[in-house]
Design a protein around this motif. Structure first.
Motif, mmCIF file in Angstrom:
data_model
loop_
_atom_site.group_PDB
_atom_site.id
_atom_site.type_symbol
_atom_site.label_atom_id
_atom_site.label_comp_id
_atom_site.label_asym_id
_atom_site.label_seq_id
_atom_site.Cartn_x
_atom_site.Cartn_y
_atom_site.Cartn_z
ATOM 1 N N ARG A 20 112.697 62.670 132.137
ATOM 2 C CA ARG A 20 113.805 62.477 131.193
ATOM 3 C C ARG A 20 114.977 63.328 131.672
ATOM 4 O O ARG A 20 114.777 64.382 132.252
ATOM 5 C CB ARG A 20 113.398 62.945 129.785
ATOM 6 N N VAL A 21 116.190 62.846 131.407
ATOM 7 C CA VAL A 21 117.402 63.585 131.783
ATOM 8 C C VAL A 21 118.086 64.085 130.510
ATOM 9 O O VAL A 21 118.184 63.329 129.536
ATOM 10 C CB VAL A 21 118.385 62.664 132.544
ATOM 11 N N PHE A 22 118.545 65.327 130.525
ATOM 12 C CA PHE A 22 119.246 65.878 129.356
ATOM 13 C C PHE A 22 120.562 66.525 129.760
ATOM 14 O O PHE A 22 120.625 67.241 130.760
ATOM 15 C CB PHE A 22 118.376 66.934 128.660
ATOM 16 N N THR A 23 121.591 66.271 128.949
ATOM 17 C CA THR A 23 122.851 67.001 129.123
ATOM 18 C C THR A 23 123.024 67.997 127.975
ATOM 19 O O THR A 23 123.851 68.900 128.067
ATOM 20 C CB THR A 23 124.069 66.047 129.125
ATOM 21 N N SER A 24 122.250 67.803 126.909
ATOM 22 C CA SER A 24 122.372 68.702 125.764
ATOM 23 C C SER A 24 121.160 69.617 125.697
ATOM 24 O O SER A 24 120.010 69.166 125.771
ATOM 25 C CB SER A 24 122.508 67.857 124.485
ATOM 26 N N HIS A 25 121.434 70.913 125.564
ATOM 27 C CA HIS A 25 120.355 71.895 125.508
ATOM 28 C C HIS A 25 119.460 71.627 124.307
ATOM 29 O O HIS A 25 118.225 71.659 124.413
ATOM 30 C CB HIS A 25 120.947 73.316 125.472
ATOM 31 N N SER A 26 120.053 71.319 123.158
ATOM 32 C CA SER A 26 119.218 71.159 121.958
ATOM 33 C C SER A 26 118.301 69.939 122.083
ATOM 34 O O SER A 26 117.150 69.964 121.652
ATOM 35 C CB SER A 26 120.083 71.082 120.699
ATOM 36 N N GLU A 27 118.800 68.883 122.717
ATOM 37 C CA GLU A 27 117.925 67.714 122.906
ATOM 38 C C GLU A 27 116.796 68.014 123.896
ATOM 39 O O GLU A 27 115.656 67.566 123.713
ATOM 40 C CB GLU A 27 118.738 66.502 123.376
ATOM 41 N N ALA A 28 117.124 68.784 124.922
ATOM 42 C CA ALA A 28 116.077 69.170 125.888
ATOM 43 C C ALA A 28 115.024 70.021 125.185
ATOM 44 O O ALA A 28 113.819 69.838 125.404
ATOM 45 C CB ALA A 28 116.708 69.924 127.059
ATOM 46 N N VAL A 29 115.476 70.933 124.323
ATOM 47 C CA VAL A 29 114.540 71.793 123.591
ATOM 48 C C VAL A 29 113.644 70.940 122.693
ATOM 49 O O VAL A 29 112.416 71.137 122.640
ATOM 50 C CB VAL A 29 115.314 72.858 122.756
ATOM 51 N N ALA A 30 114.237 69.973 122.010
ATOM 52 C CA ALA A 30 113.444 69.116 121.116
ATOM 53 C C ALA A 30 112.361 68.391 121.911
ATOM 54 O O ALA A 30 111.200 68.304 121.488
ATOM 55 C CB ALA A 30 114.360 68.116 120.407
ATOM 56 N N HIS A 31 112.719 67.902 123.088
ATOM 57 C CA HIS A 31 111.736 67.210 123.927
ATOM 58 C C HIS A 31 110.625 68.163 124.383
ATOM 59 O O HIS A 31 109.439 67.836 124.307
ATOM 60 C CB HIS A 31 112.446 66.594 125.138
ATOM 61 N N VAL A 32 111.023 69.342 124.845
ATOM 62 C CA VAL A 32 110.049 70.312 125.346
ATOM 63 C C VAL A 32 109.107 70.761 124.221
ATOM 64 O O VAL A 32 107.930 71.037 124.447
ATOM 65 C CB VAL A 32 110.788 71.499 126.025
ATOM 66 N N ASN A 33 109.630 70.783 123.007
ATOM 67 C CA ASN A 33 108.793 71.184 121.868
ATOM 68 C C ASN A 33 107.718 70.166 121.528
ATOM 69 O O ASN A 33 106.744 70.497 120.864
ATOM 70 C CB ASN A 33 109.659 71.461 120.633
ATOM 71 N N GLU A 34 107.906 68.943 121.981
ATOM 72 C CA GLU A 34 106.877 67.965 121.620
ATOM 73 C C GLU A 34 106.092 67.413 122.798
ATOM 74 O O GLU A 34 105.100 66.711 122.606
ATOM 75 C CB GLU A 34 107.487 66.822 120.801
ATOM 76 N N ARG A 35 106.503 67.741 124.030
ATOM 77 C CA ARG A 35 105.813 67.144 125.174
ATOM 78 C C ARG A 35 104.595 67.992 125.599
ATOM 79 O O ARG A 35 104.404 69.110 125.138
ATOM 80 C CB ARG A 35 106.766 66.940 126.355
#
Ligand code: AMP
Ligand code: GLY
Length: 420
Positions: free
Chosen positions: A121-136
């Motif tokens: 997955r590609v992220f430009t927003s830190h908060s969206e990356a954090v949300a992904h990392v929190n559930e993967r």
């Protein structure tokens, strides 16, 4: 022809050395080169990352072929500038160099053309990356998009390491703008393998495979470095695997670049993980690997210069020139001697003993040395790559380590398990 090599490390020293053996090469220049190359190349005192200086030097000296070693000048468009000035250059244009300078570009290309690589997955927003990392699930791999001198990749064992990497890359901007975007991808397991191929944008001529050792300490422990050693060939890289790397990865990638309107000329380096499902791409580089070049190039029996020239010319001649590529039936091992503290802080300027006597079938590739009137001194983190050839891996390894016994400088350290 007169050739100019851009760069100053061990890889460029190996390039200068094989080009010096070529029947086609008359004079060799290096920008800026290093004292270790001075016997074989005329050194030009200019910055390899200053596109105008490199181009000016090539025009002034009437160079027939420029061979660019490192990724940075390629990403800055040195090949475009040289071509514009009427100088032929081996290496990709700035747009094509994006296959290395933007990991997002490379991943999206592989995704579109079904080239095997880890799901991402590609992220430009830190908060969206954090949300992904929190559930993967973990482990997972976090990568800065841009060039980060090999340091922008974190294999995160758990969520907290993943979150820390995101903070460092996206918030603290440890790698500057390279961290504007990140990739979060699945962690692959298997053996790593480096396969480089020469290409003119259409024809693809794979070179023999190599493995490098990135971690600083024996047993692959400690932080990653620019490379502590390498060997070639690789036992498990048999004909079937070579076919699959060619058919599933190298050829389709070169075709994809052409299809996207950014034909890739130069050397395409595929960093692979050989998984149970076959080879998958970890990364592409747009240049020779360092220290892979230091074990692959000395094994080349064929003349490299006409292949580089054909690749740069893009006139279809690479097909005929490259088909005859031949390898010495020998193995090569390269052990890098590094400064104390490398890859973190280190000091330079220590006298080096033992660089002037070299055994048969051993090559010393200077990566960070400087010559004073009377002696050699350390001038970098990776100081010298000691490459030895031998009838098999073991004899090449023995020969390399035997040579090292006669080299010393204060704080010198190296891995004892290269090629094991
Ligand atoms: P790269 O610069 O992308 O090659 O990454 C540097 C190193 O990180 C590689 O040589 C691998 O050891 C490791 N690496 C990168 N991507 C992955 C992945 N998807 N799975 C496991 N290890 C990886
Ligand atoms: N040896 C890895 C690289 O050249 O990027």
């Amino acid at each position: 022809m007169d050739v100019m090599v851009v760069g100053s490390g061990g890889r460029e020293h190996a390039l200068v050395q094989v080009l010096a053996r070529s029947r086609d090469v008359e004079r060799i220049y290096a920008v800026p080169g290093s004292d270790g190359m001075a016997e074989q190349a005329h050194l030009i005192d200019a910055d390899a990352e200053d596109v105008d200086s490199v181009t000016g030097a090539a025009v002034d000296e009437g160079i027939d072929l420029v061979v660019v070693g490192p990724e940075k000048p390629l990403a800055l468009g040195v090949v475009d500038a040289l071509e514009e000035a009427g100088v032929r250059a081996f290496g990709p244009t700035q747009c094509a160099a994006r296959i290395e300078s933007s990991k997002v570009f490379a991943k999206q290309l592989m995704d579109r053309y079904d080239i095997p690589t880890a799901d991402f997955r590609v992220f430009t927003s830190h908060s969206e990356a954090v949300a992904h990392v929190n559930e993967r699930s973990f482990p997972a791999v976090i990568k800065a998009d841009g060039l980060a001198a090999g340091k922008g990749v974190v294999v995160a064992r758990d969520r907290s390491e993943g979150l820390r990497a995101l903070t460092q890359i996206m918030v603290e901007r440890r790698f500057g703008d390279a961290g504007k975007r990140v990739i979060v991808e699945d962690c692959l397991t298997g053996e790593e393998l480096s396969v480089m191929a020469l290409t003119d944008g259409e024809t693809v001529i794979p070179l023999d495979a190599a493995q490098d050792h990135k971690a600083v300490y024996d047993g692959d422990l400690g932080p990653n470095t620019g490379g502590m050693g390498a060997f070639s060939p690789v036992e498990f890289y048999d004909d079937a695997m070579a076919d699959s790397v060619f058919e599933d990865i190298l050829r389709p990638t070169v075709a994809a670049m052409k299809c996207e309107g950014v034909p890739f000329q130069g050397v395409l380096y595929a960093g692979l993980m050989v998984t149970e499902a076959g080879p998958q791409v970890l990364e592409f580089n747009c240049r020779f690997g360092d220290p892979e070049a230091q074990v692959v190039l000395p094994r080349l029996h064929s003349d490299l210069a006409p292949m580089l020239a054909a690749s740069a010319a893009g006139d279809g001649s690479l097909q005929a020139v490259g088909q005859q590529i031949q390898w010495k039936p020998e193995s090569a091992v390269c052990v890098v001697l590094a400064s104390e503290g490398y890859p973190l802080e280190y000091e330079k300027g220590y006298p080096i003993e033992g660089l002037d006597e070299v055994a048969d079938r051993v090559y010393l590739y200077h990566a960070g040395t400087a010559r004073t009137d009377t002696e050699w001194r350390t001038a970098g983190g990776r100081v010298v790559g000691v490459t030895a050839l031998g009838r098999d891996l073991e004899s090449a390894r023995d020969r390399a380590y035997r040579q090292i016994e006669s080299i010393s400088f204060s704080g010198m350290h190296y891995r004892r398990d290269i090629g094991r």
